[in-house]
Motif scaffolding. Structure first.
Motif, mmCIF file in Angstrom:
data_model
loop_
_atom_site.group_PDB
_atom_site.id
_atom_site.type_symbol
_atom_site.label_atom_id
_atom_site.label_comp_id
_atom_site.label_asym_id
_atom_site.label_seq_id
_atom_site.Cartn_x
_atom_site.Cartn_y
_atom_site.Cartn_z
ATOM 1 N N CYS A 6 0.838 -1.202 0.000
ATOM 2 C CA CYS A 6 0.000 0.000 0.000
ATOM 3 C C CYS A 6 0.873 1.253 0.000
ATOM 4 N N ALA A 7 1.870 1.265 0.867
ATOM 5 C CA ALA A 7 2.792 2.409 0.926
ATOM 6 C C ALA A 7 3.488 2.594 -0.416
ATOM 7 N N GLY A 8 3.875 1.477 -1.035
ATOM 8 C CA GLY A 8 4.540 1.542 -2.336
ATOM 9 C C GLY A 8 3.634 2.086 -3.429
ATOM 10 N N THR A 12 4.328 5.582 -5.296
ATOM 11 C CA THR A 12 4.517 5.546 -6.748
ATOM 12 C C THR A 12 3.519 6.460 -7.443
ATOM 13 N N ALA A 13 2.272 6.465 -6.984
ATOM 14 C CA ALA A 13 1.263 7.339 -7.586
ATOM 15 C C ALA A 13 1.652 8.805 -7.467
ATOM 16 N N PHE A 14 2.134 9.212 -6.301
ATOM 17 C CA PHE A 14 2.495 10.620 -6.122
ATOM 18 C C PHE A 14 3.819 10.973 -6.795
ATOM 19 N N LYS A 15 4.670 9.993 -7.034
ATOM 20 C CA LYS A 15 5.920 10.260 -7.750
ATOM 21 C C LYS A 15 5.710 10.299 -9.260
ATOM 22 N N THR A 16 4.562 9.793 -9.717
ATOM 23 C CA THR A 16 4.233 9.788 -11.143
ATOM 24 C C THR A 16 3.507 11.078 -11.456
ATOM 25 N N ILE A 17 4.116 11.910 -12.256
ATOM 26 C CA ILE A 17 3.606 13.259 -12.471
ATOM 27 C C ILE A 17 2.222 13.283 -13.105
ATOM 28 N N SER A 18 1.876 12.278 -13.895
ATOM 29 C CA SER A 18 0.590 12.311 -14.594
ATOM 30 C C SER A 18 -0.523 11.594 -13.837
ATOM 31 N N THR A 42 8.542 1.566 11.986
ATOM 32 C CA THR A 42 7.723 0.754 12.886
ATOM 33 C C THR A 42 6.240 0.814 12.516
ATOM 34 N N TYR A 43 5.813 1.846 11.796
ATOM 35 C CA TYR A 43 4.408 1.959 11.389
ATOM 36 C C TYR A 43 4.084 0.973 10.264
ATOM 37 N N ILE A 44 4.945 0.881 9.270
ATOM 38 C CA ILE A 44 4.711 -0.014 8.129
ATOM 39 C C ILE A 44 5.227 -1.402 8.468
ATOM 40 N N GLU A 45 4.377 -2.397 8.231
ATOM 41 C CA GLU A 45 4.788 -3.784 8.450
ATOM 42 C C GLU A 45 5.936 -4.109 7.497
ATOM 43 N N GLN A 46 7.037 -4.575 8.032
ATOM 44 C CA GLN A 46 8.238 -4.792 7.234
ATOM 45 C C GLN A 46 8.467 -6.259 6.860
ATOM 46 N N ASP A 47 7.500 -7.112 7.103
ATOM 47 C CA ASP A 47 7.667 -8.542 6.881
ATOM 48 C C ASP A 47 8.044 -8.869 5.438
ATOM 49 N N GLY A 48 9.302 -9.202 5.228
ATOM 50 C CA GLY A 48 9.772 -9.702 3.944
ATOM 51 C C GLY A 48 9.774 -8.716 2.805
ATOM 52 N N CYS A 49 9.637 -7.444 3.076
ATOM 53 C CA CYS A 49 9.600 -6.464 1.993
ATOM 54 C C CYS A 49 10.430 -5.243 2.377
ATOM 55 N N ASN A 50 11.302 -4.861 1.483
ATOM 56 C CA ASN A 50 12.115 -3.671 1.695
ATOM 57 C C ASN A 50 11.856 -2.729 0.528
ATOM 58 N N LEU A 51 11.066 -1.695 0.765
ATOM 59 C CA LEU A 51 10.672 -0.786 -0.307
ATOM 60 C C LEU A 51 11.847 -0.029 -0.907
ATOM 61 N N ILE A 61 7.866 8.162 1.164
ATOM 62 C CA ILE A 61 6.612 7.617 1.694
ATOM 63 C C ILE A 61 5.943 8.635 2.605
ATOM 64 N N ARG A 62 6.714 9.265 3.471
ATOM 65 C CA ARG A 62 6.186 10.271 4.408
ATOM 66 C C ARG A 62 5.524 11.423 3.638
ATOM 67 N N VAL A 63 6.211 11.939 2.627
ATOM 68 C CA VAL A 63 5.667 13.034 1.812
ATOM 69 C C VAL A 63 4.380 12.579 1.116
ATOM 70 N N SER A 64 4.399 11.370 0.579
ATOM 71 C CA SER A 64 3.227 10.843 -0.127
ATOM 72 C C SER A 64 2.043 10.638 0.804
ATOM 73 N N PHE A 65 2.287 10.104 1.996
ATOM 74 C CA PHE A 65 1.209 9.929 2.965
ATOM 75 C C PHE A 65 0.616 11.281 3.343
ATOM 76 N N ARG A 66 1.451 12.287 3.532
ATOM 77 C CA ARG A 66 0.939 13.617 3.891
ATOM 78 C C ARG A 66 0.081 14.186 2.760
ATOM 79 N N LYS A 67 0.509 13.979 1.513
ATOM 80 C CA LYS A 67 -0.289 14.440 0.373
ATOM 81 C C LYS A 67 -1.608 13.680 0.307
#
Length: 128
Positions: A6-8, A12-18, A42-51, A61-67
């Motif tokens: 979800c975070a990814g 990605t949506a906010f990093k994509t200009i269009s 600690t907020y995002i579950e890190q099980d087996g995934c490194n964004l 991610i922080r900037v995107s969540f705020r947007k």
């Protein structure tokens, strides 16, 4: 938002200009507190995934969540006490209605073609 995919997707949506983003708030959604935004490790579950392997870092991610949670992003609030199919129809109707308006970004409206928008639902879970 706690799941890494979800975070990814949000980042990605906010990093994509269009990309045009509309937030859909599930009835049980509780946004992250400022302290949680400061400690995404600690907020995002890190099980087996490194964004960061996908060039998605905590600051992005922080900037995107705020947007996503900010007033500048259009928001649809899900109805409570109704079935997933009713909620889906209400969300789809609202998205189609918004698509006919002139977007504030100056981008053309998304064409009404198959395959451009995916909404997934799981019965009994308004966040899936």
């Amino acid at each position: 938002l706690r799941r890494p995919w979800c975070a990814g997707e949000v980042t990605t949506a906010f990093k994509t200009i269009s990309a045009r983003v509309v937030t859909v708030w599930a009835s049980g959604f509780v946004p992250p507190a400022e302290d949680e935004l400061q400690h995404l490790d600690t907020y995002i579950e890190q099980d087996g995934c490194n964004l960061s392997h996908y060039n998605l870092f905590e600051d992005d991610i922080r900037v995107s969540f705020r947007k996503l949670l900010g007033a500048e992003t259009p928001t649809i609030r899900m109805r409570t006490g109704c079935s997933s199919s009713v909620q889906f129809k209400a969300i789809a109707s609202e998205l189609l209605k918004r698509n006919t308006l002139e977007p504030s970004t100056g981008l053309p409206p998304v064409p009404d073609e198959a395959g451009l928008v995916l909404i997934s639902a799981e019965p009994g879970n308004d966040e899936a």
